[in-house]
Scaffold this active site. Structure first.
Site, short mmCIF file in Angstrom:
data_model
loop_
_atom_site.label_atom_id
_atom_site.label_comp_id
_atom_site.label_asym_id
_atom_site.label_seq_id
_atom_site.Cartn_x
_atom_site.Cartn_y
_atom_site.Cartn_z
N HIS A 160 0.83 -1.20 0.00
CA HIS A 160 0.00 0.00 0.00
C HIS A 160 0.87 1.25 0.00
CE1 HIS A 160 -3.19 2.65 2.07
NE2 HIS A 160 -3.48 2.54 0.78
N ASP A 186 7.82 5.86 -21.00
CA ASP A 186 8.19 5.76 -22.41
C ASP A 186 9.69 5.45 -22.49
OD1 ASP A 186 9.62 8.24 -22.16
OD2 ASP A 186 7.82 9.36 -22.68
N HIS A 201 6.40 18.03 -15.51
CA HIS A 201 7.24 16.88 -15.87
C HIS A 201 8.52 16.81 -15.04
CE1 HIS A 201 8.68 13.60 -18.30
NE2 HIS A 201 9.74 14.29 -18.69
N ASN A 218 4.23 8.97 -19.68
CA ASN A 218 4.58 8.29 -18.44
C ASN A 218 3.45 8.37 -17.41
OD1 ASN A 218 7.37 8.15 -19.45
ND2 ASN A 218 7.34 10.34 -19.07
#
Length: 131
Positions: free
Chosen positions: A20, A28, A98, A122
Site C-alpha cells: 500500500h 516511455d 514533468h 509516463n
C-alpha cells in the site's frame, strides 16, 4: 507454466513486492531512469511494447488508488492522454510538471520502461490496498 497475464519474470517479481502506497512508473523509452531505481526494461524496438499495452496488463494485476501524470501530457500528447484516461476509469489523477514527475519517479519501487515513443506518456501508479 503460468496460464496467462504478465509473463515477464522481473515484472512479476516487482508486482508481487508492492504494498500500500508504493509507487511504480510505467514510462516511455526516453524517461531517464536513475541507477538506484529497479528497472524493468521491456523495450524491444520503437513502439514495442506500447505504453497502453503495458499499462493495461499492469492495471489487471495491481490495486491502484491514484495515478500521477505530467501536466504536459494533456497538450503535447492529447491522444495518448485520452487513451490513458479511458484505461484508468474513475481513479484519482494528480497532474504535476514533468520535472517534478521525474523527481518523484526516483522514489518509485520500480520503473517499467516500454518501447513507447510518445512524449509525456509516463504514468506513476500509487498502489492501493486490496482489503
Amino acid at each position: 507454466m503460468k496460464k496467462g497475464g504478465i509473463l515477464n519474470k522481473r515484472l512479476n517479481e516487482v508486482i508481487a513486492s508492492l504494498g500500500h502506497m508504493d509507487t511504480i512508473v510505467i514510462c516511455d523509452a526516453g524517461l531517464p531512469i536513475p541507477d538506484e531505481n529497479q528497472r524493468v526494461d521491456l523495450a524491444f524496438e520503437p513502439g514495442t511494447p506500447g505504453q497502453i499495452q503495458v499499462l493495461k496488463a499492469v492495471l489487471n494485476e495491481v490495486v491502484v488508488e491514484k495515478v500521477i501524470m505530467a501536466e504536459e501530457s494533456k497538450k503535447v500528447s492529447p491522444e495518448m492522454h485520452e487513451e490513458i484516461l479511458k484505461l484508468l476509469g474513475d481513479k484519482e489523477i494528480e497532474y504535476v510538471p514533468h520535472t517534478e514527475f521525474k523527481e518523484r519517479s526516483k522514489k518509485s519501487k520500480a520503473i517499467i520502461r516500454t518501447g513507447e515513443f510518445t512524449p509525456y506518456s509516463n504514468v506513476m501508479l500509487v498502489c492501493g490496498c486490496a482489503y
